[in-house]
Motif scaffolding. Sequence first.
Motif, PDB file in Angstrom:
ATOM      1  N   PRO A  98       0.793  -1.239   0.000  1.00 46.52           N
ATOM      2  CA  PRO A  98       0.000   0.000   0.000  1.00 46.52           C
ATOM      3  C   PRO A  98       0.825   1.290   0.000  1.00 46.52           C
ATOM      4  O   PRO A  98       0.397   2.294  -0.590  1.00 46.52           O
ATOM      5  CB  PRO A  98      -0.833  -0.117   1.283  1.00 46.52           C
ATOM      6  N   ASP A  99       1.981   1.319   0.635  1.00 48.54           N
ATOM      7  CA  ASP A  99       2.792   2.556   0.626  1.00 48.54           C
ATOM      8  C   ASP A  99       3.163   2.934  -0.804  1.00 48.54           C
ATOM      9  O   ASP A  99       2.988   4.079  -1.236  1.00 48.54           O
ATOM     10  CB  ASP A  99       4.046   2.414   1.500  1.00 48.54           C
ATOM     11  N   ALA A 100       3.660   1.955  -1.555  1.00 48.81           N
ATOM     12  CA  ALA A 100       4.093   2.211  -2.927  1.00 48.81           C
ATOM     13  C   ALA A 100       2.906   2.421  -3.854  1.00 48.81           C
ATOM     14  O   ALA A 100       2.923   3.305  -4.728  1.00 48.81           O
ATOM     15  CB  ALA A 100       4.955   1.053  -3.419  1.00 48.81           C
ATOM     16  N   PHE A 101       1.857   1.619  -3.661  1.00 54.11           N
ATOM     17  CA  PHE A 101       0.693   1.743  -4.548  1.00 54.11           C
ATOM     18  C   PHE A 101       0.023   3.100  -4.373  1.00 54.11           C
ATOM     19  O   PHE A 101      -0.280   3.796  -5.345  1.00 54.11           O
ATOM     20  CB  PHE A 101      -0.301   0.602  -4.295  1.00 54.11           C
ATOM     21  N   ASN A 102      -0.178   3.503  -3.109  1.00 55.88           N
ATOM     22  CA  ASN A 102      -0.872   4.769  -2.823  1.00 55.88           C
ATOM     23  C   ASN A 102      -0.098   5.984  -3.304  1.00 55.88           C
ATOM     24  O   ASN A 102      -0.689   7.020  -3.611  1.00 55.88           O
ATOM     25  CB  ASN A 102      -1.122   4.912  -1.318  1.00 55.88           C
ATOM     26  N   SER A 103       1.230   5.870  -3.341  1.00 58.07           N
ATOM     27  CA  SER A 103       2.030   7.023  -3.765  1.00 58.07           C
ATOM     28  C   SER A 103       2.364   6.962  -5.250  1.00 58.07           C
ATOM     29  O   SER A 103       3.263   7.667  -5.729  1.00 58.07           O
ATOM     30  CB  SER A 103       3.298   7.135  -2.907  1.00 58.07           C
ATOM     31  N   GLY A 104       1.645   6.127  -5.988  1.00 56.98           N
ATOM     32  CA  GLY A 104       1.748   6.135  -7.448  1.00 56.98           C
ATOM     33  C   GLY A 104       3.015   5.518  -8.012  1.00 56.98           C
ATOM     34  O   GLY A 104       3.466   5.895  -9.089  1.00 56.98           O
TER      35      GLY A 104
ATOM     36  N   THR B 120      -3.566  -3.436   5.263  1.00 59.13           N
ATOM     37  CA  THR B 120      -4.991  -3.175   4.983  1.00 59.13           C
ATOM     38  C   THR B 120      -5.277  -1.676   4.870  1.00 59.13           C
ATOM     39  O   THR B 120      -6.434  -1.263   4.787  1.00 59.13           O
ATOM     40  CB  THR B 120      -5.886  -3.765   6.096  1.00 59.13           C
ATOM     41  N   SER B 121      -4.229  -0.855   4.856  1.00 67.57           N
ATOM     42  CA  SER B 121      -4.419   0.608   4.878  1.00 67.57           C
ATOM     43  C   SER B 121      -4.809   1.175   3.516  1.00 67.57           C
ATOM     44  O   SER B 121      -5.212   2.334   3.414  1.00 67.57           O
ATOM     45  CB  SER B 121      -3.143   1.288   5.371  1.00 67.57           C
ATOM     46  N   GLY B 122      -4.683   0.368   2.463  1.00 65.58           N
ATOM     47  CA  GLY B 122      -5.031   0.830   1.124  1.00 65.58           C
ATOM     48  C   GLY B 122      -4.858  -0.298   0.143  1.00 65.58           C
ATOM     49  O   GLY B 122      -4.470  -1.407   0.524  1.00 65.58           O
ATOM     50  N   PRO B 123      -5.146  -0.034  -1.137  1.00 65.12           N
ATOM     51  CA  PRO B 123      -5.013  -1.097  -2.135  1.00 65.12           C
ATOM     52  C   PRO B 123      -3.560  -1.566  -2.276  1.00 65.12           C
ATOM     53  O   PRO B 123      -2.615  -0.814  -1.991  1.00 65.12           O
ATOM     54  CB  PRO B 123      -5.478  -0.429  -3.437  1.00 65.12           C
TER      55      PRO B 123
ATOM     56  N   ARG C 259      13.609  -1.734  -3.142  1.00 65.59           N
ATOM     57  CA  ARG C 259      13.418  -1.103  -1.824  1.00 65.59           C
ATOM     58  C   ARG C 259      14.322   0.110  -1.646  1.00 65.59           C
ATOM     59  O   ARG C 259      13.922   1.103  -1.023  1.00 65.59           O
ATOM     60  CB  ARG C 259      13.613  -2.136  -0.721  1.00 65.59           C
ATOM     61  N   LYS C 260      15.528   0.062  -2.165  1.00 66.98           N
ATOM     62  CA  LYS C 260      16.397   1.256  -2.065  1.00 66.98           C
ATOM     63  C   LYS C 260      15.780   2.407  -2.843  1.00 66.98           C
ATOM     64  O   LYS C 260      15.784   3.554  -2.407  1.00 66.98           O
ATOM     65  CB  LYS C 260      17.806   0.928  -2.588  1.00 66.98           C
ATOM     66  N   LEU C 261      15.203   2.088  -3.997  1.00 67.48           N
ATOM     67  CA  LEU C 261      14.658   3.148  -4.861  1.00 67.48           C
ATOM     68  C   LEU C 261      13.301   3.654  -4.383  1.00 67.48           C
ATOM     69  O   LEU C 261      13.008   4.853  -4.514  1.00 67.48           O
ATOM     70  CB  LEU C 261      14.494   2.604  -6.294  1.00 67.48           C
ATOM     71  N   PHE C 262      12.464   2.759  -3.813  1.00 63.62           N
ATOM     72  CA  PHE C 262      11.056   3.130  -3.636  1.00 63.62           C
ATOM     73  C   PHE C 262      10.497   2.964  -2.218  1.00 63.62           C
ATOM     74  O   PHE C 262       9.373   3.402  -1.970  1.00 63.62           O
ATOM     75  CB  PHE C 262      10.184   2.296  -4.589  1.00 63.62           C
ATOM     76  N   ALA C 263      11.223   2.323  -1.286  1.00 61.93           N
ATOM     77  CA  ALA C 263      10.635   2.037   0.026  1.00 61.93           C
ATOM     78  C   ALA C 263      10.887   3.144   1.032  1.00 61.93           C
ATOM     79  O   ALA C 263      11.850   3.907   0.921  1.00 61.93           O
ATOM     80  CB  ALA C 263      11.179   0.710   0.554  1.00 61.93           C
ATOM     81  N   GLU C 264       9.997   3.195   2.042  1.00 60.55           N
ATOM     82  CA  GLU C 264      10.077   4.226   3.076  1.00 60.55           C
ATOM     83  C   GLU C 264      10.772   3.742   4.338  1.00 60.55           C
ATOM     84  O   GLU C 264      11.494   4.493   4.994  1.00 60.55           O
ATOM     85  CB  GLU C 264       8.655   4.673   3.479  1.00 60.55           C
TER      86      GLU C 264
ATOM     87  N   LYS D  96      11.430  -0.102   7.140  1.00 59.22           N
ATOM     88  CA  LYS D  96      11.461  -1.560   7.253  1.00 59.22           C
ATOM     89  C   LYS D  96      10.063  -2.162   7.140  1.00 59.22           C
ATOM     90  O   LYS D  96       9.896  -3.252   6.604  1.00 59.22           O
ATOM     91  CB  LYS D  96      12.075  -1.944   8.601  1.00 59.22           C
ATOM     92  N   GLU D  97       9.066  -1.495   7.675  1.00 56.90           N
ATOM     93  CA  GLU D  97       7.689  -2.003   7.539  1.00 56.90           C
ATOM     94  C   GLU D  97       7.065  -1.563   6.218  1.00 56.90           C
ATOM     95  O   GLU D  97       6.554  -2.376   5.458  1.00 56.90           O
ATOM     96  CB  GLU D  97       6.811  -1.520   8.694  1.00 56.90           C
ATOM     97  N   ARG D  98       7.131  -0.274   5.942  1.00 60.33           N
ATOM     98  CA  ARG D  98       6.546   0.268   4.702  1.00 60.33           C
ATOM     99  C   ARG D  98       7.600   0.133   3.605  1.00 60.33           C
ATOM    100  O   ARG D  98       8.170   1.125   3.141  1.00 60.33           O
ATOM    101  CB  ARG D  98       6.134   1.732   4.933  1.00 60.33           C
ATOM    102  N   ASN D  99       7.814  -1.138   3.209  1.00 61.46           N
ATOM    103  CA  ASN D  99       8.980  -1.419   2.357  1.00 61.46           C
ATOM    104  C   ASN D  99       8.622  -1.768   0.907  1.00 61.46           C
ATOM    105  O   ASN D  99       9.341  -2.483   0.222  1.00 61.46           O
ATOM    106  CB  ASN D  99       9.870  -2.487   2.999  1.00 61.46           C
ATOM    107  N   ALA D 100       7.486  -1.227   0.457  1.00 66.20           N
ATOM    108  CA  ALA D 100       7.138  -1.144  -0.978  1.00 66.20           C
ATOM    109  C   ALA D 100       6.732  -2.447  -1.652  1.00 66.20           C
ATOM    110  O   ALA D 100       5.853  -2.455  -2.511  1.00 66.20           O
ATOM    111  CB  ALA D 100       8.269  -0.496  -1.786  1.00 66.20           C
ATOM    112  N   ILE D 101       7.375  -3.557  -1.260  1.00 69.67           N
ATOM    113  CA  ILE D 101       7.185  -4.771  -2.061  1.00 69.67           C
ATOM    114  C   ILE D 101       7.431  -6.024  -1.236  1.00 69.67           C
ATOM    115  O   ILE D 101       8.275  -6.028  -0.331  1.00 69.67           O
ATOM    116  CB  ILE D 101       8.119  -4.727  -3.296  1.00 69.67           C
ATOM    117  N   HIS D 102       6.666  -7.058  -1.545  1.00 67.55           N
ATOM    118  CA  HIS D 102       6.852  -8.385  -0.941  1.00 67.55           C
ATOM    119  C   HIS D 102       7.360  -9.331  -2.024  1.00 67.55           C
ATOM    120  O   HIS D 102       7.005  -9.195  -3.193  1.00 67.55           O
ATOM    121  CB  HIS D 102       5.515  -8.906  -0.409  1.00 67.55           C
ATOM    122  N   ALA D 103       8.167 -10.313  -1.616  1.00 68.11           N
ATOM    123  CA  ALA D 103       8.572 -11.383  -2.537  1.00 68.11           C
ATOM    124  C   ALA D 103       8.585 -12.702  -1.787  1.00 68.11           C
ATOM    125  O   ALA D 103       9.049 -12.767  -0.643  1.00 68.11           O
ATOM    126  CB  ALA D 103       9.958 -11.097  -3.108  1.00 68.11           C
TER     127      ALA D 103
END
Length: 142
Positions: A12-18, A68-71, A104-109, A111-118
């Motif tokens: 959601p952090d990455a999705f919500n911020s476009g 669950t904070s956003g899409p 994550r270096k390029l787009f994450a905020e 450790k928790e709001r870390n943009a992507i899961h794998a």
Amino acid sequence: MAGDYTLTIIKPDAFNSGKAGKITAHLEQQGFKIRAARVMHLTDAEAGEFYAVHRERPFYASLCNFMTSGPCMPMVLEKTDAVAALRVAIGATDPAEADAGTVRKLFAESKERNAIHASDSDDNAAREARFFFSESEIIRAR
Ligand code: CMP
């Protein structure tokens, strides 16, 4: 599934911020092929089940709240040795420790709001892919 498929989630952090398009393009440039994709807003029950392996960890409740904070945008990706390749491409859990050029270096905020899961193994990739997609929704080589 074995070997060539993995499951990712643009969180959601990455999705919500476009950043979904940029992250997807970054992965495609590295040779990952999108084999299934959807946009969804996880329920509390879905987030709790997906991260059940972390149930005893101190960050579990916060992680479920965040997820669950956003899409978010789950995708099945294909590449040779996809699980290992994607984990290299996304970088360390904490973006402060992630290598240059990783998602994550390029787009994450944080450790928790870390943009992507794998997914972390072929077994979990198969299980996680089926958490979000039916078999008929996943494109297979023919
Ligand atoms: P991921 O690897 O996708 O799956 C587990 C998630 O839990 C992880 O990404 C982070 O979003 C989160 N996480 C892991 N460790 C911590 C931590 N120490 N504090 C907060 N969140 C964490």
